[in-house]
Design an enzyme around this catalytic site. Sequence first.
Site, PDB file in Angstrom:
ATOM      1  N   TYR A 236      -0.485   7.508  -4.098  1.00 26.57           N
ATOM      2  CA  TYR A 236      -1.302   6.678  -2.883  1.00 26.57           C
ATOM      3  C   TYR A 236      -2.070   5.886  -4.769  1.00 26.57           C
ATOM      4  O   TYR A 236      -3.096   7.091  -5.097  1.00 26.57           O
ATOM      5  CB  TYR A 236      -1.994   6.293  -2.610  1.00 26.57           C
TER       6      TYR A 236
ATOM      7  N   HIS B 191       6.963  13.864   1.287  1.00 30.57           N
ATOM      8  CA  HIS B 191       6.964  12.749   1.324  1.00 30.57           C
ATOM      9  C   HIS B 191       8.570  12.050   1.536  1.00 30.57           C
ATOM     10  O   HIS B 191       8.414  11.238   2.869  1.00 30.57           O
ATOM     11  CB  HIS B 191       6.712  12.088   0.518  1.00 30.57           C
TER      12      HIS B 191
ATOM     13  N   SER C 151       8.065  13.599   6.620  1.00 33.01           N
ATOM     14  CA  SER C 151       7.166  11.993   6.650  1.00 33.01           C
ATOM     15  C   SER C 151       9.884  11.609   6.678  1.00 33.01           C
ATOM     16  O   SER C 151      10.246  12.188   5.913  1.00 33.01           O
ATOM     17  CB  SER C 151       6.812  11.353   5.673  1.00 33.01           C
TER      18      SER C 151
ATOM     19  N   ALA D  74       2.968  -3.266  10.970  1.00 33.14           N
ATOM     20  CA  ALA D  74       3.866  -3.997  10.876  1.00 33.14           C
ATOM     21  C   ALA D  74       2.819  -4.255   9.494  1.00 33.14           C
ATOM     22  O   ALA D  74       3.593  -5.743   9.374  1.00 33.14           O
ATOM     23  CB  ALA D  74       4.438  -4.818  11.453  1.00 33.14           C
ATOM     24  N   SER D  75       2.056  -3.920   8.800  1.00 38.69           N
ATOM     25  CA  SER D  75       1.120  -4.614   7.968  1.00 38.69           C
ATOM     26  C   SER D  75       0.350  -5.917   7.895  1.00 38.69           C
ATOM     27  O   SER D  75       0.543  -7.229   7.568  1.00 38.69           O
ATOM     28  CB  SER D  75       2.517  -5.578   6.235  1.00 38.69           C
TER      29      SER D  75
ATOM     30  N   SER E 278      -8.501  -1.375   7.480  1.00 36.63           N
ATOM     31  CA  SER E 278      -9.108  -1.994   5.654  1.00 36.63           C
ATOM     32  C   SER E 278     -11.086  -2.576   6.090  1.00 36.63           C
ATOM     33  O   SER E 278     -11.756  -3.055   5.278  1.00 36.63           O
ATOM     34  CB  SER E 278      -8.740  -3.034   5.038  1.00 36.63           C
ATOM     35  N   SER E 279     -11.446  -2.100   7.558  1.00 39.83           N
ATOM     36  CA  SER E 279     -12.885  -2.762   7.727  1.00 39.83           C
ATOM     37  C   SER E 279     -13.265  -2.018   9.082  1.00 39.83           C
ATOM     38  O   SER E 279     -12.672  -1.597   9.665  1.00 39.83           O
ATOM     39  CB  SER E 279     -12.597  -4.075   8.102  1.00 39.83           C
TER      40      SER E 279
ATOM     41  N   ILE F  60     -11.582  -0.904  12.563  1.00 45.11           N
ATOM     42  CA  ILE F  60     -11.613   0.462  12.869  1.00 45.11           C
ATOM     43  C   ILE F  60     -11.663   0.821  14.959  1.00 45.11           C
ATOM     44  O   ILE F  60     -11.422   1.144  15.437  1.00 45.11           O
ATOM     45  CB  ILE F  60     -12.642   1.034  12.168  1.00 45.11           C
TER      46      ILE F  60
END
Length: 366
Positions: free
Chosen positions: A80, A172, A202, A260-261, A329-330, A334
């Site tokens: 990543y 992975h 994974s 899903a993104s 992402s924020s 969360i």
Amino acid sequence: MNYEKWRHPPVSLVESVKASRAVYKRLGNSGLVVSNPILGGMHIGNPKWNDWVLDEKESIALLKAAYERGVNTWDTANMYSNGESEKIMGKALRVHNIPRSKVVIMTKCCRAVTDPNIEPDIGISTAFYPELSGQSKDYVNHFGLSRASIFQQVEASLQRLNTDYIDVLQIHRFDPEVPPEETMKALHDLVQMNKVRYLGASSMWAHEFAILQHAAEKNNWTKFVSMQNHYSLLYREEEREMIKYCNLTGVGVISWGSLASGRLARPPDQRTVSPRGVNGTIYKDYNPTQSEEIIRRVHQTAVSRGIPMSQVALAWLNKRIVAPVIGLSSVERIDEALDAKAVELSHEEERYLESAYRAQSIQGHA
């Protein structure tokens, strides 16, 4: 001896419990406890790697907010942002004086990490070109699951994370080029050396996972305690075999691609401004009509309950797995994910959400 003072829990403990908004669950049959949700580290790193990745300053602030709310399990991978995700997680612990023992760090090995000595552009990803990497003097023995490559990758991850140990080391993917015994013995030795506490895996075929587990079991080596699967309301192919196998053998299931993104977090007709949403998901949607119908049903269920769509999707997952890995992402995301623990779907709602799904092509195993 004065026992009276022990009749009530310490105020500090009560306050700690109040601040801990996550749910904590054991990872499979192991004794390790992880948070639900698990913070996904693919968003943590350098925007040059991908434009939806948070930079270092944003990432460190986000990790602090997650920890303060009880999200103490962070999932990342060596590939990543070409190692920057691991570096930032390690730095966040130092900057915010978070004791190492209070965070569960899960990372992964197998993919190649771009060597900055020969490719200074951190946005270039070598991870997706294993055949070419295998022909390069700079990358042989630096990816895959041979003993040599596993040891090299783990040492590099430990340095980037600035830690003495990894809580859960996950492979992975499956490596068909290496004997299962070589992979499992190398992983077992890392546990014996106390560089790794637990092992996870994974996405792969169920028979591949079973072969690896069998190699460990017959030799009395350390086995995997977790399987991180591609799993959501839009992709349920792991229900065929892998999840059944894990449930029968005591392996804890965690999910990636949980929302899903972001598709399961917004109505089907709502345009997204996030780079990841605009540019599409990692894997192809082979049945967009089916997906749109499932998203519509998630939206309808959320509207009827007066809650965000993400909480409907996560409530469905939480009933079936240990914890979802989410790209938080924020701070708002969360809090939204943490509040999903209060949502319990009825049998009718679950059937409504599930009934539009039809089997599709396998994705995410390579």
